[in-house]
Design an enzyme around this catalytic site. Structure first.
Site, mmCIF file in Angstrom:
data_model
loop_
_atom_site.group_PDB
_atom_site.id
_atom_site.type_symbol
_atom_site.label_atom_id
_atom_site.label_comp_id
_atom_site.label_asym_id
_atom_site.label_seq_id
_atom_site.Cartn_x
_atom_site.Cartn_y
_atom_site.Cartn_z
ATOM 1 N N LYS A 47 0.822 -1.214 0.000
ATOM 2 C CA LYS A 47 0.000 0.000 0.000
ATOM 3 C C LYS A 47 0.854 1.262 0.000
ATOM 4 O O LYS A 47 0.467 2.276 -0.595
ATOM 5 C CB LYS A 47 -0.969 -0.003 1.182
ATOM 6 N N THR A 48 2.032 1.217 0.643
ATOM 7 C CA THR A 48 2.881 2.410 0.660
ATOM 8 C C THR A 48 3.350 2.756 -0.746
ATOM 9 O O THR A 48 3.374 3.929 -1.146
ATOM 10 C CB THR A 48 4.089 2.206 1.587
ATOM 11 N N GLN A 266 -6.843 -4.141 10.538
ATOM 12 C CA GLN A 266 -5.675 -3.789 11.357
ATOM 13 C C GLN A 266 -5.946 -2.573 12.234
ATOM 14 O O GLN A 266 -5.013 -1.888 12.656
ATOM 15 C CB GLN A 266 -4.453 -3.532 10.463
#
Length: 764
Positions: A47-48, A266
């Protein structure tokens, strides 16, 4: 350029070099530039990279100038790394991104420009946590409230909680005033805020609160920033609190080009104000939003992902996604039952040494615990083995404030000449012996060349101290003398418990409203448990001193030891997850306070733990725990029962003297595992609702070190009857209250109700 339909990928620049290597979902997340976007990114799905490439794409295609992009992260480190990555992709144009940073840093920029609208000057000071507590103490004292009972740290925590929810004093519900000082909470909050204005200061919570007040009371100011931020990107959206959510929603109302990146599975920071609901209702807040799921995992094996996905599927409040990977199968998740916490630490230590002998670096391995008090057993074991380790997110066990205080009491009892110990605890908890009284004692000690304890006896015979201080000092000296006499006959653990109780130290933390207080009490319980393993107080204190000198880095890295919360965002080839037992994980305290919402967050925390592992994930639970020096039987965590059997391999450690691991089929039921002597586990209410015959029987025959055959899942009929008095080697005498096959429920005189196997008791 004509506006594109929200939620659709844009083609401009879609062949740029920075797009190479993205998978289809990442590419879609980058190119879907207009309209609201939720990038639902599972653990280890890159995702980064998708987020930073999206920012680079906006700059490269000139859809926005650097100063028109608001990019929000949760830490300064994350902001720096994001900026560096973007610079690698598009060059120096990133330098103009003045609105890339944390919530607090960006809110502070805005507040500096409009400080006068909330009664501040642009030169206002931002207070750190210690300053906040100090100010809260002043407010409490000014209101003539007992600060020993209602502490500054407690008030600061309550106020911070209100600010996290976006509540100024006038909007705090009236019944919540009783959260502090018997109904005076809101009054103190108002006084605290008034004092802040006088000091021209703001705390971290104020930065967002003041922004919200400015935006809500000054539509022109809000409109200015809504026009300015044509694109918004938010990382870790699942961790936002209410104030952050309201701030973002206000700023996004004009362009609605907001991209939030996060993973509802998360969301593990509810205890500090995070609201998982923020990400769950994104589509309601922004109708027509594109939801792009990043599900391809680049970190873990299929077995680890399968176990994690099966576990988290039990949560109801989630958007849902299925992680997958193209990597090889790898080993299954290992679940192992052990006799007690010491055995657990020993076996994990053995596993680490075994991995090290195969050439794996210590830094490739991590032990992740639910609560910090669990670290003590592993620190002790690693030191014994000479394994270098690092504690992340806090000091080592014996370096924690509460444990250093407890040790100071014990050291002073052992050696009244220990001035360092005396100084540390003579006024902790507070006894009315302030700096002036201590200066008198130090003056006498220096003048006569004697220890502070001896100086105290002299001071009690003089008029150097005022009457109240003399009474307090006399009580302290008498207590230390009495504890020193008790130490000659009492067991060290009993002495430690007595001292901490009679000194008021346990009570001090029980009365504390600090969010850290429960954890500190747990650490003190664990310290008393550690003391119980030694025959003498001297032996224990010498052990602690030696432990503090060990653990030099061997050059082969260090084992990572941390809580599950601290591990979020990290990854390791080998992960150990100890202490998966009911009341430890999920945490009993969390469930008592927040019910099902807490259970789902605990399950998300378990999911985070499993998904930290790249190659090997090893879960363990103990049949018994020694809590506060007393043995308690334990049940395996319900999370173990929720792991899909096809992705799990279960081991039991048979025999008190041997280390024989008996592996059995993944078709076996976890809830029939009987580990060693008296540990029989049942999980009423959450046992697998399947016929036992469909799982296969479990009948391993392992001989322990005493030549005795142990079985998993006791069968047959017991010779004992309800009401029979029996004796158990560990739990003592008790009466049988129920019989089920060879399983007995016994109400022990001193250990309470336990489930045991009949072969380990005898008629009394």
């Amino acid at each position: 350029m004509a506006a594109a339909k929200p939620g659709t990928p844009q083609n401009q620049g879609d062949s740029a070099p920075y797009l190479e290597g993205l998978n289809d979902e990442q590419r879609t997340a980058v190119l879907t530039t207009d309209g609201p976007v939720l990038m639902l990114a599972g653990a280890g799905t890159g995702k980064t990279r998708a987020l930073t490439t999206r920012l680079a794409h906006l700059l490269h295609t000139e859809r926005a100038q650097p100063y028109q992009i608001l990019a929000v992260t949760f830490t300064n480190k994350a902001a720096r790394e994001m900026k560096e990555r973007i610079q690698t992709l598009v060059g120096d144009s990133v330098e103009g991104m003045k609105w890339l940073g944390t919530f607090h840093s960006i809110a502070a920029q805005i507040l500096r420009r409009h400080a006068e609208l909330v009664g501040l000057k642009s030169s206002f000071t931002i207070l750190d946590a210690d300053d906040q507590v100090r100010l809260a103490k002043q407010v409490i004292e000014a209101a003539n409230i007992d600060e020993k009972r209602w502490t500054g740290r407690g008030l600061a925590a309550v106020i911070d909680g209100w600010k996290n929810r976006g509540l100024v004093p006038e909007k705090v519900p009236a019944d919540e005033a009783y959260h502090f000082a018997d109904g005076k909470g809101i009054q103190l909050y108002k006084a605290y805020q008034s004092r802040m204005i006088t000091l021209n200061a703001a705390d971290f919570g104020d930065l967002l609160i003041h922004n919200l007040v400015i935006f809500q009371n000054n539509p022109d100011v809000l409109a200015e920033y809504q026009r300015r931020f044509s694109y918004m990107l938010v990382d870790e959206y699942q961790d936002t609190n209410v104030a952050q959510y309201l701030w973002l929603r206000l700023l996004a109302q004009r362009h609605k080009n907001i991209c939030c990146v996060g993973d509802d599975d998360q969301s593990i920071y509810g205890w500090r104000g995070a609201e998982v609901e923020n990400i769950l209702r994104f589509e309601k807040d922004f109708p027509g939003a594109a939801v792009i799921r990043l599900e391809r995992n680049y970190r873990s094996t299929p077995a680890i992902l399968g176990a994690a996905s099966g576990l988290i599927a039990s949560n109801k409040d989630r958007l849902g996604k299925t992680l997958w990977t193209e990597s090889e199968d790898g080993e299954k998740v290992r679940v192992r039952g052990v006799w007690d916490g010491d055995e657990e630490a020993r076996l994990i230590g053995d596993d680490i040494e075994s991995e090290q002998s195969k050439g794996r670096s210590l830094s490739d391995m991590a032990v992740l615990v639910r609560a910090s008090f669990q670290m003590r057993a592993f620190e002790e074991r690693f030191n014994t083995l000479g394994l270098a380790y690092r504690v992340v997110g806090g000091p080592r066990f014996y370096e924690r404030e509460e444990n250093r205080d407890a040790l100071a009491y014990l050291r002073l009892i052992r050696s009244p000449d220990n001035d360092l110990a005396f100084d540390r605890i003579v006024n902790k908890p507070k006894r009315g012996l302030g700096n002036k009284a201590l200066q008198v004692l130090h003056k006498i000690a220096r003048a006569q060349g004697i220890p502070l304890m001896a100086a105290s006896r002299i001071a009690l015979e003089s008029s150097e101290l005022h009457a109240a201080a003399r009474r307090s000092l006399l009580n302290f000296v008498d207590n230390v003398d009495r504890w020193a006499r008790d130490a000659k006959d009492m067991a060290p653990a009993d002495l430690a418990e007595l001292v901490l109780e009679e000194a008021g130290y346990i009570e001090m933390w029980k009365n504390s409203k600090s969010p850290q207080a429960p954890g500190k009490l747990d650490n003190l319980k664990e310290l008393i448990q550690a003391v119980s393993e030694f025959e003498t107080l001297e032996g224990y204190l010498d052990h602690v001193a030696l432990v503090s000198e060990l653990n030099e880095n061997t050059g082969d890295g260090q084992i990572w030891l941390m809580t599950l919360h601290a591990a979020k965002g990290l990854e390791f080839p080998v992960v150990f997850l100890p202490g998966w037992e009911e009341e430890i994980f999920p945490s009993k305290r969390s469930l008592d306070e927040n019910g099902n919402a807490a259970l789902e967050e605990e399950r998300r925390l378990a999911y985070v733990g499993v998904t930290r592992a790249e190659e090997s994930c090893r879960i363990s639970f103990a049949a018994n725990r020694q809590i506060y020096g007393r043995w308690q039987s334990a049940m395996p965590s319900r999370f173990i029962d929720e792991l899909p059997e096809e992705h799990v391999e279960v081991f039991s450690e048979q025999g008190l003297y041997g280390n024989t691991a008996t592996s059995f089929s993944s078709q076996s039921s976890f809830d029939n595992i009987d580990i060693k002597e008296d540990a029989y586990y049942e999980n009423p209410g959450w046992k697998r609702a399947r016929n036992a015959s469909s799982r296969g029987s479990i009948k391993p025959k392992t001989i322990d070190g005493r030549g005795k055959t142990l079985s998993i899942g006791a069968t047959g009929k017991s010779k004992f009857k309800i009401g029979t008095r029996v004796f158990h080697q560990k739990f003592g005498y008790g009466k049988i209250s129920s019989v089920e096959g060879q399983k007995l429920t016994v109400n022990f005189d001193h250990s309470g109700i336990k489930k045991v196997i009949d072969t380990f008791v005898e008629a009394a």
